[in-house]
Design a protein around this motif. Structure first.
Motif, PDB file in Angstrom:
ATOM      1  N   THR A   1       7.684 -14.734  -2.391  1.00 58.72           N
ATOM      2  CA  THR A   1       7.145 -15.498  -3.509  1.00 58.72           C
ATOM      3  C   THR A   1       5.721 -15.089  -3.881  1.00 58.72           C
ATOM      4  OG1 THR A   1       6.356 -17.231  -2.003  1.00 58.72           O
ATOM      5  CG2 THR A   1       8.565 -17.503  -2.961  1.00 58.72           C
ATOM      6  N   GLU A   2       5.057 -14.296  -3.030  1.00 56.60           N
ATOM      7  CA  GLU A   2       3.678 -13.896  -3.299  1.00 56.60           C
ATOM      8  C   GLU A   2       3.482 -12.455  -2.884  1.00 56.60           C
ATOM      9  OE1 GLU A   2      -0.951 -15.308  -2.479  1.00 56.60           O
ATOM     10  OE2 GLU A   2       0.723 -16.560  -1.816  1.00 56.60           O
ATOM     11  N   ALA A   3       2.580 -11.760  -3.600  1.00 55.47           N
ATOM     12  CA  ALA A   3       2.299 -10.357  -3.284  1.00 55.47           C
ATOM     13  C   ALA A   3       0.811 -10.075  -3.438  1.00 55.47           C
ATOM     14  CB  ALA A   3       3.102  -9.426  -4.183  1.00 55.47           C
ATOM     15  N   VAL A   4       0.310  -9.203  -2.564  1.00 55.10           N
ATOM     16  CA  VAL A   4      -1.052  -8.680  -2.653  1.00 55.10           C
ATOM     17  C   VAL A   4      -0.924  -7.165  -2.758  1.00 55.10           C
ATOM     18  CG1 VAL A   4      -3.282  -8.436  -1.494  1.00 55.10           C
ATOM     19  CG2 VAL A   4      -1.978 -10.573  -1.275  1.00 55.10           C
ATOM     20  N   ILE A   5      -1.355  -6.620  -3.894  1.00 57.67           N
ATOM     21  CA  ILE A   5      -1.213  -5.191  -4.158  1.00 57.67           C
ATOM     22  C   ILE A   5      -2.541  -4.504  -3.863  1.00 57.67           C
ATOM     23  CG2 ILE A   5      -0.630  -3.427  -5.861  1.00 57.67           C
ATOM     24  CD1 ILE A   5       0.956  -5.549  -7.378  1.00 57.67           C
ATOM     25  N   LEU A   6      -2.546  -3.592  -2.908  1.00 56.75           N
ATOM     26  CA  LEU A   6      -3.749  -2.873  -2.504  1.00 56.75           C
ATOM     27  C   LEU A   6      -3.744  -1.486  -3.134  1.00 56.75           C
ATOM     28  CD1 LEU A   6      -3.766  -3.855   1.280  1.00 56.75           C
ATOM     29  CD2 LEU A   6      -4.838  -5.045  -0.649  1.00 56.75           C
TER      30      LEU A   6
ATOM     31  N   ARG B   1       0.882  -1.164   0.000  1.00 57.87           N
ATOM     32  CA  ARG B   1       0.000   0.000   0.000  1.00 57.87           C
ATOM     33  C   ARG B   1       0.920   1.215   0.000  1.00 57.87           C
ATOM     34  NH1 ARG B   1      -5.571   1.544  -0.780  1.00 57.87           N
ATOM     35  NH2 ARG B   1      -4.902   3.594  -1.446  1.00 57.87           N
ATOM     36  N   LEU B   2       1.055   1.833  -1.164  1.00 58.74           N
ATOM     37  CA  LEU B   2       2.127   2.785  -1.403  1.00 58.74           C
ATOM     38  C   LEU B   2       1.775   4.233  -1.084  1.00 58.74           C
ATOM     39  CD1 LEU B   2       3.379   1.236  -4.774  1.00 58.74           C
ATOM     40  CD2 LEU B   2       4.592   1.212  -2.586  1.00 58.74           C
ATOM     41  N   ASP B   3       0.629   4.452  -0.427  1.00 60.78           N
ATOM     42  CA  ASP B   3       0.173   5.821  -0.183  1.00 60.78           C
ATOM     43  C   ASP B   3       0.600   6.321   1.202  1.00 60.78           C
ATOM     44  OD1 ASP B   3      -2.313   6.018  -2.457  1.00 60.78           O
ATOM     45  OD2 ASP B   3      -1.824   4.040  -1.714  1.00 60.78           O
ATOM     46  N   SER B   4      -0.242   7.147   1.794  1.00 61.08           N
ATOM     47  CA  SER B   4       0.100   7.823   3.032  1.00 61.08           C
ATOM     48  C   SER B   4      -0.387   7.058   4.264  1.00 61.08           C
ATOM     49  CB  SER B   4      -0.500   9.234   3.025  1.00 61.08           C
ATOM     50  OG  SER B   4      -1.907   9.159   2.882  1.00 61.08           O
ATOM     51  N   MET B   5      -0.245   7.709   5.419  1.00 62.59           N
ATOM     52  CA  MET B   5      -0.540   7.046   6.683  1.00 62.59           C
ATOM     53  C   MET B   5      -1.963   6.505   6.769  1.00 62.59           C
ATOM     54  SD  MET B   5      -1.884   8.319  10.090  1.00 62.59           S
ATOM     55  CE  MET B   5      -1.096   9.873  10.457  1.00 62.59           C
ATOM     56  N   GLY B   6      -2.942   7.319   6.396  1.00 57.28           N
ATOM     57  CA  GLY B   6      -4.321   6.875   6.485  1.00 57.28           C
ATOM     58  C   GLY B   6      -4.615   5.680   5.611  1.00 57.28           C
ATOM     59  N   ASP B   7      -4.055   5.679   4.392  1.00 60.93           N
ATOM     60  CA  ASP B   7      -4.258   4.555   3.477  1.00 60.93           C
ATOM     61  C   ASP B   7      -3.691   3.265   4.066  1.00 60.93           C
ATOM     62  OD1 ASP B   7      -5.206   6.195   1.053  1.00 60.93           O
ATOM     63  OD2 ASP B   7      -3.276   7.110   1.503  1.00 60.93           O
ATOM     64  N   VAL B   8      -2.525   3.374   4.674  1.00 57.75           N
ATOM     65  CA  VAL B   8      -1.890   2.200   5.269  1.00 57.75           C
ATOM     66  C   VAL B   8      -2.724   1.682   6.438  1.00 57.75           C
ATOM     67  CG1 VAL B   8       0.147   1.404   6.541  1.00 57.75           C
ATOM     68  CG2 VAL B   8       0.423   2.793   4.477  1.00 57.75           C
TER      69      VAL B   8
ATOM     70  N   GLN C   1      -6.134   4.034  -8.987  1.00 59.09           N
ATOM     71  CA  GLN C   1      -4.751   3.562  -9.083  1.00 59.09           C
ATOM     72  C   GLN C   1      -4.682   2.214  -9.799  1.00 59.09           C
ATOM     73  OE1 GLN C   1      -3.907   3.441  -4.901  1.00 59.09           O
ATOM     74  NE2 GLN C   1      -3.235   5.565  -4.822  1.00 59.09           N
ATOM     75  N   SER C   2      -3.568   1.973 -10.447  1.00 55.52           N
ATOM     76  CA  SER C   2      -3.332   0.693 -11.112  1.00 55.52           C
ATOM     77  C   SER C   2      -2.274  -0.100 -10.358  1.00 55.52           C
ATOM     78  CB  SER C   2      -2.854   0.920 -12.544  1.00 55.52           C
ATOM     79  OG  SER C   2      -2.436  -0.310 -13.129  1.00 55.52           O
ATOM     80  N   PRO C   3      -2.483  -1.413 -10.217  1.00 60.84           N
ATOM     81  CA  PRO C   3      -1.455  -2.247  -9.600  1.00 60.84           C
ATOM     82  C   PRO C   3      -0.379  -2.686 -10.588  1.00 60.84           C
ATOM     83  CG  PRO C   3      -3.316  -3.609 -10.166  1.00 60.84           C
ATOM     84  CD  PRO C   3      -3.690  -2.201 -10.560  1.00 60.84           C
ATOM     85  N   LEU C   4      -0.563  -2.379 -11.866  1.00 60.79           N
ATOM     86  CA  LEU C   4       0.288  -3.000 -12.892  1.00 60.79           C
ATOM     87  C   LEU C   4       1.736  -2.519 -12.886  1.00 60.79           C
ATOM     88  CD1 LEU C   4      -2.235  -3.286 -15.864  1.00 60.79           C
ATOM     89  CD2 LEU C   4      -1.784  -4.865 -13.962  1.00 60.79           C
TER      90      LEU C   4
ATOM     91  N   GLU D   1       5.264   4.723   6.385  1.00 57.47           N
ATOM     92  CA  GLU D   1       6.178   3.788   7.056  1.00 57.47           C
ATOM     93  C   GLU D   1       5.867   3.630   8.545  1.00 57.47           C
ATOM     94  OE1 GLU D   1      11.019   3.034   7.326  1.00 57.47           O
ATOM     95  OE2 GLU D   1      10.216   4.805   6.308  1.00 57.47           O
ATOM     96  N   ALA D   2       5.654   4.741   9.246  1.00 59.76           N
ATOM     97  CA  ALA D   2       5.390   4.656  10.686  1.00 59.76           C
ATOM     98  C   ALA D   2       4.083   3.928  10.965  1.00 59.76           C
ATOM     99  CB  ALA D   2       5.363   6.058  11.293  1.00 59.76           C
ATOM    100  N   ALA D   3       3.067   4.168  10.139  1.00 55.22           N
ATOM    101  CA  ALA D   3       1.790   3.479  10.326  1.00 55.22           C
ATOM    102  C   ALA D   3       1.927   1.990  10.054  1.00 55.22           C
ATOM    103  CB  ALA D   3       0.730   4.095   9.410  1.00 55.22           C
ATOM    104  N   ALA D   4       2.667   1.628   9.020  1.00 53.90           N
ATOM    105  CA  ALA D   4       2.852   0.215   8.695  1.00 53.90           C
ATOM    106  C   ALA D   4       3.495  -0.539   9.844  1.00 53.90           C
ATOM    107  CB  ALA D   4       3.700   0.079   7.432  1.00 53.90           C
TER     108      ALA D   4
END
Length: 362
Positions: free
Chosen positions: A93-98, A8-15, A103-106, A48-51
């Motif tokens: 070996t596995e990923a889940v893209i949120l 989840r590549l966004d900001s604190m709230g998104d994470v 936004q596109s996960p591609l 990062e801090a939220a994660a």
């Protein structure tokens, strides 16, 4: 135990809103004997801090995405290689893209393929080819108008992961600091006047007036804000509210939010932090994004602001309408009345979680 990357590549709230999905991934798959996963959370520096505070996260890796961050870093070979090498060396070996609806996960899926990730799940309106093993089509496989926490959990479920028994799917955090020495032991209301973008901000003097009205009604007020918001928090706190502007890290702010009777905030990360510690929120919500997706999740909620204002669904960072009518029209008296309803328990509890659970169990 598998090593699974959750992005989840966004900001604190998104994470923070990704928390239920993370717990589902950490819980593993039932057909694998219930073995848990080692979850690596991939996020940008703003998250990062939220994660690090999310239950189920074993490891955090920060990488600023050129297609998510604003302002965006340049996409260079070395920048891409840093992520690819980390993922490859981490034996993921596995990923889940949120992602959110816009936004596109591609782009990330492509980099993860180059890093050797064998199985990738995401939601994409575009043809994904060999980039996604499990592809959900937004608007077809799931509705877009649902809370972000449920969207993220749905993506994790499509990958085969489920929340553990007894998990209610609400937001949660670890590392909530003890803050009695900072805020005292008497009851209080938190006012968080800052917002990540101007279009989502209620005027500072409206906040200051609300603080005065709350104090006049007998409430103790604590004002929070980041290091760059100390001038704002000083204005809002005035001479008698407790001003914590620039004095809290995320864990400390979580403690402050957890101890409050209610929180006043715009649509910004601390509103979701309040929800993650179970505190009711009076949310001054600009409709530049839809409240059904982004309002504080799973707690008693008072939603304030004209949700049909002309800026609706514009995703504007700066208000495109003269006078900022969606929020400037909300009076301090209305905010105080919302807080009183929250504290007295007459506000409606968010039904997002219970509605979803009933629908799934039919």
């Amino acid at each position: 135990m598998g090593r699974v990357l959750v992005a989840r590549l966004d900001s604190m709230g998104d994470v923070l809103l990704a928390g239920p999905a993370v717990r589902a991934v950490a819980n593993g798959r039932a057909q694998h004997g219930g073995s848990t996963n080692h979850v690596v959370m991939l996020c940008g520096r703003q998250g990062e801090a939220a994660a690090a505070m999310l239950p189920g996260v074993a490891e955090v890796y920060s990488w600023d995405s050129p297609w998510i961050m604003n302002p965006a870093p340049r996409m260079t070979g070395p920048h891409a290689d840093r992520l690819i090498e980390y993922v490859r060396n981490s034996r993921i070996t596995e990923a889940v893209i949120l992602t959110s609806f816009h936004q596109s996960p591609l782009p990330l899926a492509l980099l993860l393929r180059l890093a050797g990730v064998e199985r990738i799940t995401g939601a994409s309106t575009d043809y994904a080819g060999s980039l996604l093993d499990v592809r959900l089509k937004p608007g077809e496989d799931f509705p877009e108008d649902q809370p972000e926490a449920e969207r993220a959990l749905g993506i994790a479920e499509a990958a085969g992961f489920r929340l553990p028994p007894g998990d209610d799917g609400k937001l949660r955090v670890n590392s909530v600091a003890e803050v009695a020495a900072l805020v005292g032991t008497e009851p209080y209301v938190v006012v968080h006047p800052g917002a990540a973008v101007p279009a989502r901000a209620w005027p500072p003097l409206h906040h200051a007036a609300a603080v005065e009205l709350l104090q006049g009604a007998g409430y103790r007020v604590v004002v929070t804000g980041g290091p760059g918001e100390t001038s704002l928090t000083a204005t809002v706190a005035g001479p008698s509210a407790l001003d914590l502007g620039g004095r809290t890290d995320l864990a400390t702010m979580a403690g402050v939010m957890a101890g409050a009777d209610a929180v006043i905030s715009g649509n910004t990360g601390p509103a979701h932090l309040a929800a993650a510690v179970g505190t009711p929120v009076a949310c001054l919500f600009s409709p530049v994004v839809p409240a059904i997706r982004w309002a504080p999740y799973g707690v008693p909620l008072e939603l304030l602001g004209d949700q049909n204002a002309p800026c609706r669904m514009s995703r504007a960072r700066v208000c495109p309408v003269p006078g900022h009518p969606c929020l400037d029209s909300v009076s301090p008296e209305e905010v105080v009345a919302a807080v009183e309803r929250l504290i007295s328990g007459v506000s409606s509890f968010s039904t997002h979680v219970s509605t979803r659970r009933k629908a799934r169990n039919r």
